[in-house]
Design an enzyme around this catalytic site. Structure first.
Site, PDB file in Angstrom:
ATOM      1  N   TYR A  56      44.211  36.748  42.001  1.00 65.03           N
ATOM      2  CA  TYR A  56      45.662  36.553  42.026  1.00 65.03           C
ATOM      3  C   TYR A  56      46.134  35.989  40.682  1.00 65.03           C
ATOM      4  O   TYR A  56      45.767  34.871  40.298  1.00 65.03           O
ATOM      5  CB  TYR A  56      46.086  35.614  43.166  1.00 65.03           C
ATOM      6  CG  TYR A  56      45.862  36.171  44.561  1.00 65.03           C
ATOM      7  CD1 TYR A  56      45.425  37.479  44.773  1.00 65.03           C
ATOM      8  CD2 TYR A  56      46.086  35.397  45.690  1.00 65.03           C
ATOM      9  CE1 TYR A  56      45.209  37.992  46.050  1.00 65.03           C
ATOM     10  CE2 TYR A  56      45.884  35.899  46.983  1.00 65.03           C
ATOM     11  CZ  TYR A  56      45.439  37.198  47.140  1.00 65.03           C
ATOM     12  OH  TYR A  56      45.228  37.704  48.395  1.00 65.03           O
ATOM     13  N   HIS A 117      36.432  39.395  48.934  1.00 66.52           N
ATOM     14  CA  HIS A 117      37.817  39.882  49.006  1.00 66.52           C
ATOM     15  C   HIS A 117      37.905  41.309  49.558  1.00 66.52           C
ATOM     16  O   HIS A 117      38.748  41.605  50.402  1.00 66.52           O
ATOM     17  CB  HIS A 117      38.446  39.815  47.609  1.00 66.52           C
ATOM     18  CG  HIS A 117      39.933  39.767  47.623  1.00 66.52           C
ATOM     19  ND1 HIS A 117      40.674  39.161  46.658  1.00 66.52           N
ATOM     20  CD2 HIS A 117      40.841  40.264  48.500  1.00 66.52           C
ATOM     21  CE1 HIS A 117      41.959  39.271  46.938  1.00 66.52           C
ATOM     22  NE2 HIS A 117      42.084  39.948  48.044  1.00 66.52           N
TER      23      HIS A 117
HETATM   24  N1  NAP Z   1      42.742  39.841  51.631  1.00 64.83           N
HETATM   25  C1  NAP Z   1      43.552  40.748  51.124  1.00 64.83           C
HETATM   26  O1  NAP Z   1      43.150  41.835  50.698  1.00 64.83           O
HETATM   27  C2  NAP Z   1      45.023  40.451  51.081  1.00 64.83           C
HETATM   28  C3  NAP Z   1      45.945  41.480  50.835  1.00 64.83           C
HETATM   29  C4  NAP Z   1      47.303  41.162  50.823  1.00 64.83           C
HETATM   30  C5  NAP Z   1      47.712  39.846  51.057  1.00 64.83           C
HETATM   31  N2  NAP Z   1      46.790  38.860  51.275  1.00 64.83           N
HETATM   32  C6  NAP Z   1      47.206  37.444  51.520  1.00 64.83           C
HETATM   33  O2  NAP Z   1      48.194  37.423  52.538  1.00 64.83           O
HETATM   34  C7  NAP Z   1      49.372  36.784  52.066  1.00 64.83           C
HETATM   35  C8  NAP Z   1      50.606  37.382  52.730  1.00 64.83           C
HETATM   36  O3  NAP Z   1      50.634  38.777  52.595  1.00 64.83           O
HETATM   37  P1  NAP Z   1      51.771  39.551  51.780  1.00 64.83           P
HETATM   38  O4  NAP Z   1      52.245  38.712  50.659  1.00 64.83           O
HETATM   39  O5  NAP Z   1      51.204  40.894  51.478  1.00 64.83           O
HETATM   40  O6  NAP Z   1      52.899  39.819  52.872  1.00 64.83           O
HETATM   41  P2  NAP Z   1      53.867  38.950  53.811  1.00 64.83           P
HETATM   42  O7  NAP Z   1      53.608  37.504  53.684  1.00 64.83           O
HETATM   43  O8  NAP Z   1      53.811  39.573  55.139  1.00 64.83           O
HETATM   44  O9  NAP Z   1      55.307  39.319  53.203  1.00 64.83           O
HETATM   45  C9  NAP Z   1      55.844  38.653  52.087  1.00 64.83           C
HETATM   46  C10 NAP Z   1      57.271  39.180  51.911  1.00 64.83           C
HETATM   47  O10 NAP Z   1      58.033  38.929  53.088  1.00 64.83           O
HETATM   48  C11 NAP Z   1      59.174  38.137  52.780  1.00 64.83           C
HETATM   49  N3  NAP Z   1      59.287  37.131  53.850  1.00 64.83           N
HETATM   50  C12 NAP Z   1      58.376  36.191  54.213  1.00 64.83           C
HETATM   51  N4  NAP Z   1      58.818  35.451  55.226  1.00 64.83           N
HETATM   52  C13 NAP Z   1      60.053  35.934  55.533  1.00 64.83           C
HETATM   53  C14 NAP Z   1      61.042  35.565  56.502  1.00 64.83           C
HETATM   54  N5  NAP Z   1      60.831  34.566  57.356  1.00 64.83           N
HETATM   55  N6  NAP Z   1      62.211  36.281  56.524  1.00 64.83           N
HETATM   56  C15 NAP Z   1      62.423  37.289  55.657  1.00 64.83           C
HETATM   57  N7  NAP Z   1      61.528  37.679  54.725  1.00 64.83           N
HETATM   58  C16 NAP Z   1      60.357  36.998  54.654  1.00 64.83           C
HETATM   59  C17 NAP Z   1      58.921  37.515  51.432  1.00 64.83           C
HETATM   60  O11 NAP Z   1      60.118  37.403  50.716  1.00 64.83           O
HETATM   61  P3  NAP Z   1      60.777  35.959  50.325  1.00 64.83           P
HETATM   62  O12 NAP Z   1      59.914  35.364  49.277  1.00 64.83           O
HETATM   63  O13 NAP Z   1      62.140  36.334  49.889  1.00 64.83           O
HETATM   64  O14 NAP Z   1      60.806  35.140  51.593  1.00 64.83           O
HETATM   65  C18 NAP Z   1      58.003  38.551  50.771  1.00 64.83           C
HETATM   66  O15 NAP Z   1      58.775  39.567  50.159  1.00 64.83           O
HETATM   67  C19 NAP Z   1      49.297  36.986  50.539  1.00 64.83           C
HETATM   68  O16 NAP Z   1      50.113  36.075  49.851  1.00 64.83           O
HETATM   69  C20 NAP Z   1      47.831  36.780  50.294  1.00 64.83           C
HETATM   70  O17 NAP Z   1      47.505  35.401  50.256  1.00 64.83           O
HETATM   71  C21 NAP Z   1      45.459  39.145  51.312  1.00 64.83           C
END
Ligand code: NAP
Length: 268
Positions: A56, A117
């Site tokens: 990251y 990962h």
């Molecule tokens: N292991 C892996 O391969 C892998 C892959 C992907 C992700 N991850 C981990 O999982 C975490 C989360 O996944 P992600 O970032 O892909 O997706 P996510 O958390 O599902 O979605 C993030 C998005 O949703 C919005 N959001 C979050 N809460 C909200 C709410 N209550 N209302 C409206 N919009 C909201 C955020 O915008 P705002 O900032 O405007 O709220 C952002 O644009 C990552 O940060 C990472 O740590 C791991």
């Protein structure tokens, strides 16, 4: 905050993801102020599980997390920190080196959880786990897990890990049932392995799902809270949404305490 009790641990049902903190695949120092502000508000409102990775922002997410924790004055022991080793670092020496570098960037002497990962074609899982098990023996890592592993690789990992495998972190949400369909969810629930749901609220179709809408309206909660509560109501499932918006962060954290009824779960 509701917790998932597992292997003498209590893992918060909702943690905080750090993908895009500090940049995307490379560090973007111009976003530091915004990233630190997001981390500070998350720490202040009570998030204790932070999910990061060496990949990251090329390690900058770990550096900013370290800075925010230090500035917050919150004790290291009260937090649960997950990081991940990248697929190009899966041989024995590289696993040890990657972990050491993550610890340096985080300014910590141990990680609570260390994950592979992504699997890599041709990887020697025995060698990778030799490195991961050594990290546990040396006290650098408390628990081991994997991410994006199918059932076959998950079973192999569980057999190779000298400590009970704690999690498989996968994409899991109302619109994305890949790991439900491929048997991973059921296996995890039967063998005391957590499913850590990533991208739990990201997908646009959460907003257009009429069942999510109707449950949100009748309970007076947001669509994203329904999406998160659907996950956290399930046994052995936790979620790690990310947000830069303090209001969204608070909503997401509160979703840990919403337990959907069997009828609502069946509808979804
Ligand atoms: N292991 C892996 O391969 C892998 C892959 C992907 C992700 N991850 C981990 O999982 C975490 C989360 O996944 P992600 O970032 O892909 O997706 P996510 O958390 O599902 O979605 C993030 C998005 O949703 C919005 N959001 C979050 N809460 C909200 C709410 N209550 N209302 C409206 N919009 C909201 C955020 O915008 P705002 O900032 O405007 O709220 C952002 O644009 C990552 O940060 C990472 O740590 C791991």
């Amino acid at each position: 905050m509701r917790y998932e009790p597992i292997h003498n641990l209590k893992i918060p049902k909702i943690g905080f993801g750090t993908w895009t903190i500090g940049g995307h695949h490379t560090a973007d120092p111009t976003s530091d102020e915004r990233s630190l502000s997001a981390l500070h508000s998350a720490l202040e409102m009570g998030y204790t599980h932070f999910d990061t990775a060496e990949i990251y922002a090329s390690g900058h997410a770990e550096e900013l997390l370290a800075r925010a924790i230090l500035e917050s004055g919150i004790a290291r022991e009260s937090l649960f920190i997950t990081s991940k080793v990248s697929p190009q670092h899966l041989n024995y020496e590289d696993v040890l080196c990657s972990c050491e570098n993550s610890l340096k960037r985080l300014g910590m002497d141990y990680l609570d959880l260390y994950l592979i990962h992504w699997p890599k074609v041709g990887m020697k899982l025995e060698e990778t786990f030799r490195g991961l098990n050594k990290l546990v023996q040396d006290g650098k890592v408390r628990h081991l897990g994997v991410s994006n592993f199918n059932l076959k690789l998950l079973k192999k990992s569980a057999a190779l890990s000298e400590t009970p495998l704690l999690t498989n972190q996968v994409s899991y949400s109302i619109p994305d049932r890949t790991y439900e369909k491929n048997g991973v969810l059921e296996y995890c629930q039967q063998h005391d392995i957590l499913i850590t749901a990533y991208s739990p609220v990201k997908r646009r179709n959460i907003k257009s799902n009429p069942i999510i809408k109707s449950i949100a309206q009748s309970r007076g909660i947001s669509l994203q809270q329904v999406a998160l509560a659907w996950l956290t109501t399930q046994p052995r499932v936790i979620a790690i949404p990310t947000s830069f918006n303090p209001q969204h962060q608070a909503e997401n954290l509160q979703a840990a305490d919403i337990v959907l009824s069997q009828e609502e779960m069946d509808q979804l």
